[in-house]
Structure formats: C-alpha cells, structure tokens
Motif scaffolding. Sequence first.
Motif, PDB file in Angstrom:
ATOM      1  N   GLY A 219      38.418  40.502  81.031  1.00  0.00           N
ATOM      2  CA  GLY A 219      37.239  39.667  80.899  1.00  0.00           C
ATOM      3  C   GLY A 219      36.814  39.176  82.192  1.00  0.00           C
ATOM      4  O   GLY A 219      37.098  39.575  83.153  1.00  0.00           O
ATOM      5  N   MET A 220      35.835  38.242  81.947  1.00  0.00           N
ATOM      6  CA  MET A 220      35.302  37.343  83.187  1.00  0.00           C
ATOM      7  C   MET A 220      34.795  38.376  84.291  1.00  0.00           C
ATOM      8  O   MET A 220      34.849  38.295  85.542  1.00  0.00           O
ATOM      9  CB  MET A 220      36.506  36.615  83.819  1.00  0.00           C
ATOM     10  N   GLY A 221      33.850  39.536  84.000  1.00  0.00           N
ATOM     11  CA  GLY A 221      33.005  40.212  84.835  1.00  0.00           C
ATOM     12  C   GLY A 221      33.663  41.207  85.297  1.00  0.00           C
ATOM     13  O   GLY A 221      32.976  42.270  85.969  1.00  0.00           O
ATOM     14  N   ARG A 222      34.873  41.792  84.870  1.00  0.00           N
ATOM     15  CA  ARG A 222      35.545  42.726  85.456  1.00  0.00           C
ATOM     16  C   ARG A 222      35.102  44.154  85.223  1.00  0.00           C
ATOM     17  O   ARG A 222      35.040  45.174  86.122  1.00  0.00           O
ATOM     18  CB  ARG A 222      37.139  42.836  85.189  1.00  0.00           C
ATOM     19  N   THR A 223      34.580  44.290  83.979  1.00  0.00           N
ATOM     20  CA  THR A 223      34.063  45.687  83.866  1.00  0.00           C
ATOM     21  C   THR A 223      32.284  45.635  84.034  1.00  0.00           C
ATOM     22  O   THR A 223      32.027  46.787  83.474  1.00  0.00           O
ATOM     23  CB  THR A 223      34.240  45.884  82.125  1.00  0.00           C
ATOM     24  N   GLY A 224      31.791  44.831  84.286  1.00  0.00           N
ATOM     25  CA  GLY A 224      30.503  44.590  84.701  1.00  0.00           C
ATOM     26  C   GLY A 224      29.823  43.718  83.512  1.00  0.00           C
ATOM     27  O   GLY A 224      28.382  43.614  83.535  1.00  0.00           O
ATOM     28  N   TYR A 225      30.403  43.607  82.632  1.00  0.00           N
ATOM     29  CA  TYR A 225      30.046  42.705  81.377  1.00  0.00           C
ATOM     30  C   TYR A 225      30.799  41.453  81.617  1.00  0.00           C
ATOM     31  O   TYR A 225      31.919  41.414  82.104  1.00  0.00           O
ATOM     32  CB  TYR A 225      29.891  43.244  80.080  1.00  0.00           C
ATOM     33  N   MET A 226      30.242  40.170  81.184  1.00  0.00           N
ATOM     34  CA  MET A 226      30.966  38.848  81.200  1.00  0.00           C
ATOM     35  C   MET A 226      32.396  39.281  80.592  1.00  0.00           C
ATOM     36  O   MET A 226      33.495  39.087  80.824  1.00  0.00           O
ATOM     37  CB  MET A 226      30.134  37.869  80.740  1.00  0.00           C
ATOM     38  N   TYR A 227      32.127  39.831  79.280  1.00  0.00           N
ATOM     39  CA  TYR A 227      33.511  40.115  78.443  1.00  0.00           C
ATOM     40  C   TYR A 227      33.141  41.754  78.023  1.00  0.00           C
ATOM     41  O   TYR A 227      32.230  42.161  77.638  1.00  0.00           O
ATOM     42  CB  TYR A 227      33.724  39.254  77.479  1.00  0.00           C
ATOM     43  N   ALA A 228      34.319  42.460  78.263  1.00  0.00           N
ATOM     44  CA  ALA A 228      34.394  43.794  78.065  1.00  0.00           C
ATOM     45  C   ALA A 228      33.514  44.186  76.680  1.00  0.00           C
ATOM     46  O   ALA A 228      32.900  45.210  76.437  1.00  0.00           O
ATOM     47  CB  ALA A 228      35.621  44.358  78.327  1.00  0.00           C
ATOM     48  N   TRP A 229      33.839  43.322  75.579  1.00  0.00           N
ATOM     49  CA  TRP A 229      33.392  43.830  74.245  1.00  0.00           C
ATOM     50  C   TRP A 229      31.803  43.913  74.346  1.00  0.00           C
ATOM     51  O   TRP A 229      31.380  44.303  73.400  1.00  0.00           O
ATOM     52  CB  TRP A 229      33.795  42.910  73.260  1.00  0.00           C
ATOM     53  N   GLN A 230      31.186  42.983  75.328  1.00  0.00           N
ATOM     54  CA  GLN A 230      29.927  42.796  75.105  1.00  0.00           C
ATOM     55  C   GLN A 230      29.201  44.443  75.550  1.00  0.00           C
ATOM     56  O   GLN A 230      28.114  44.792  75.062  1.00  0.00           O
ATOM     57  CB  GLN A 230      29.214  41.859  76.252  1.00  0.00           C
ATOM     58  N   LYS A 231      29.826  45.260  76.224  1.00  0.00           N
ATOM     59  CA  LYS A 231      29.529  46.501  76.670  1.00  0.00           C
ATOM     60  C   LYS A 231      29.445  47.475  75.334  1.00  0.00           C
ATOM     61  O   LYS A 231      28.474  48.338  75.308  1.00  0.00           O
ATOM     62  CB  LYS A 231      30.535  47.203  77.541  1.00  0.00           C
ATOM     63  N   TYR A 232      30.341  46.923  74.329  1.00  0.00           N
ATOM     64  CA  TYR A 232      30.226  47.814  73.005  1.00  0.00           C
ATOM     65  C   TYR A 232      29.226  47.185  71.925  1.00  0.00           C
ATOM     66  O   TYR A 232      29.077  47.962  70.939  1.00  0.00           O
ATOM     67  CB  TYR A 232      31.731  47.859  72.479  1.00  0.00           C
ATOM     68  N   GLY A 233      29.058  46.018  72.146  1.00  0.00           N
ATOM     69  CA  GLY A 233      28.383  45.199  71.163  1.00  0.00           C
ATOM     70  C   GLY A 233      29.072  44.989  69.924  1.00  0.00           C
ATOM     71  O   GLY A 233      28.690  44.786  68.924  1.00  0.00           O
ATOM     72  N   VAL A 234      30.516  44.921  70.129  1.00  0.00           N
ATOM     73  CA  VAL A 234      31.359  44.668  69.017  1.00  0.00           C
ATOM     74  C   VAL A 234      31.801  43.087  69.246  1.00  0.00           C
ATOM     75  O   VAL A 234      32.891  43.079  70.093  1.00  0.00           O
ATOM     76  CB  VAL A 234      32.334  45.764  68.787  1.00  0.00           C
ATOM     77  N   LYS A 235      31.601  42.435  68.546  1.00  0.00           N
ATOM     78  CA  LYS A 235      32.078  40.887  68.750  1.00  0.00           C
ATOM     79  C   LYS A 235      33.387  40.657  67.810  1.00  0.00           C
ATOM     80  O   LYS A 235      33.237  40.955  66.861  1.00  0.00           O
ATOM     81  CB  LYS A 235      31.093  40.042  68.301  1.00  0.00           C
TER      82      LYS A 235
END
Length: 397
Positions: free
Chosen positions: A230-246
């Motif tokens: 998390g914290m931006g490491r994957t290019g999203y603030m949290y990695a799950w946001q890339k998948y849209g799965v909350k």
Amino acid sequence: MSDLMKEYIDEAEKDLLHTYNRYQVVLDKGDGVYLYDINGKKYLDFVSGIAVFALGYNNKEYNDALKAQIDKVIHTSNYYYNVPAIEAAKKLKKVSGMDRVFFTNSGAEAIEGALKAARKYAFLKDGKNDHEIIAMNHSFHGRTFGALSVTGNPKYREPFEPMIGNIKFADMNDLDSVKALVNDKTCAIILETVQGEGGIYPATKEFLEGIRAICDEKDILLILDEIQCGMGRTGYMYAWQKYGVKPDIMTTAKALGCGVPVGAFMMTEKVGQNSLVAGDHGTTYGGNPLACAAISKVLDLYEKQHILENVNSVAPYLEEKLDELVDKYDFIETRRGSGLMQGLVFNKPVGEYINKALENGLILINAGANIIRFVPSLVISKENVDEMIAILDKVLG
C-alpha cells in the motif's frame, strides 16, 4: 571493514538479541535515495527500510513537521483527543475510501486488530466463538501470535505453536481452493493484495473479484493486508484500488509514517458499527500526536510531490530494465510484481549477489532465498534505475 565499524558490530553482537542476520555495515545517515555508513561510504538504496521511506531520506518538510510536533507534545494517551490524530484519520479516510480508523504502532498490531474486529463482528451475529478465518499459503502478516497464525509459512509458525485456532490456508490466485474451505463458520478471508515476503505475487483481478463475491454472498469479511504493497507502491494509493475490489477491513503501515513506527487498521462503517466497542481494543502509544503528525505530513507530501504520478512514470522503466536482465542471464527465471514492488526470480540463492551489490554501493534485499526484491523510495528517478541496473549487471556478470 574499518576498525570502528568492526567495533560497533562486535558490540551489537554482544548486546542485541540475535534474531537478525544483519548485513555487515553500520549505517549513519541518509539523503534522498542514498544512505551513508559511518565511514562516509555512499549507497544507492533500493530497499527504503523495507518499503518504508517512500519520500526518501532527509525530506525537509517531513523533518520540520516532526520537530514542530516534538516541541508541542509527543504523547497524551487515548483518554484524550489530539489534533494530529484527528487530521491524520480524516486524510487517511480520504485516500483509502474506508470509514473508520484505528491507529497502531506497527503492521503486525494492525493485523491483530483486524482479526479481532472480524471475530467480534461474527460473534455479534450469532453469539458463537468457533468462527474460522481463511488465509493464504506463502503469506506473511507479522510475528505476533495472531499475525503469525494467519502467516502461510509453517517454518515461521511451528516453533511457537499452538497458534490461535480455526485458521485454514488456501492458495493465492486459486479461487477453488478458497471455495473448498468456506463453510458456515467462516468469518473472514485475509490476504495481501500483493504478497511480499512470500515472493512478490500480485493477486489476479479474477481472484479478488471471486473472493469479494463469496464474502458478499455469505456476509464474510474480506481483510486486505496492504502493509507493504500500500501507500502508493503499486501506483495506486492502495493496491486494491487498481482492481476496484474494496475490502471490509484493511491494514496499512510501513510507508504510512515514512520512518516513524506507526500502522492502522481501517474498516467500512458497517463493520465499524458492528464489531469493536469501548473496552474491546486499545494501545498506549497508538495514534499519539508525534506518529499522527508524521502520517498527516506524509499524506500532504504524497499529494504535493505527485508521488503516485512518479511511481506510474518510473515503474514501467524499472520493469523494462529488469526484463532486460531476465533476457541476458539464463539463471534469472522471471520478473514479477506491481509498480515499485518488483522481484527477480533466480534459479539459485541470491544472498551472494546481494552481498556483492552492497560492496559495490547498492542496497538490495531478498524475498525468499531465490528472489531479489526491489522496493525503493517512491521518489526515485529513471537515472536512479539506470544507476542500480549498472551495479547489479556488474555484480551478476
């Protein structure tokens, strides 16, 4: 090795409990993406304190914010409100999309709280305390008893058993293996959105969506561990946001404080209103003004310094350069990862290469015996990638 360095290392080995096999270097200070040892030797750092120092070392605005808070008050306890904690929680909710925040001192403590919240949620539904949690093989969630209980590596668990009970293990990215374990007692499914210590394995979209569907159907809580990814490491603030799965509950730490020891677990309003209440959970230091001043400033600086944009600019270049090494050396099998969380998979142990890199002024770590892990500061440039690749290429050759 200088006499002074040897003296310090010998003293450490006499005084500190030997639970780490440390690299033979005594680090002294940092600046940007570089660290310096006590002899003044400079190292390019592609570890960032294990995915912690996202903003690089010696960031003046970050340092000044901490100094200012130290001069006001460092600690008050949770019997009282404090402004940094209120501000940090508000900002963290905004970037995470979650509704309720509990501040901890570490990632492992965040996992502990997440597990307690999940079990309390289930207990309030049926009054039973025989609920089960499904975790993943090869996962890593921490070293405390609860976190260790859901860590999918027997070598970490066995010397300390019995663990907390009713934990089952499925396989990452194998939805059928999860479905086979789900029953009426299942209260939560926990996984890292990108497995870290287990070998840099990102979840697939189908897997996460499948687990979310199971959880929705059966009122099971999805816990996502975003402590490292998390914290931006994957290019999203949290990695799950890339998948849209909350998730229903998520954990964060490491880069959350960029060096100040702090973590958090967060949850949706539904879980928040139906789980932990006053007296169920607590911590003396958690959410203290110093730690929360760090979080608050870190989140401000992520926005001000366009951290996510930098990750999304530099990460494809890092991937390209690592792929070139895969093509060049037949003992490197593959690259995998997401954003600035990458791994090179070798067909042999990598310890020798990491030690040689250190001698040549490059700091790297492994993820398992045969994987070199790359988790640099999120402020690195393409020039830093080139510098790293040049040293690594020399070492591999």
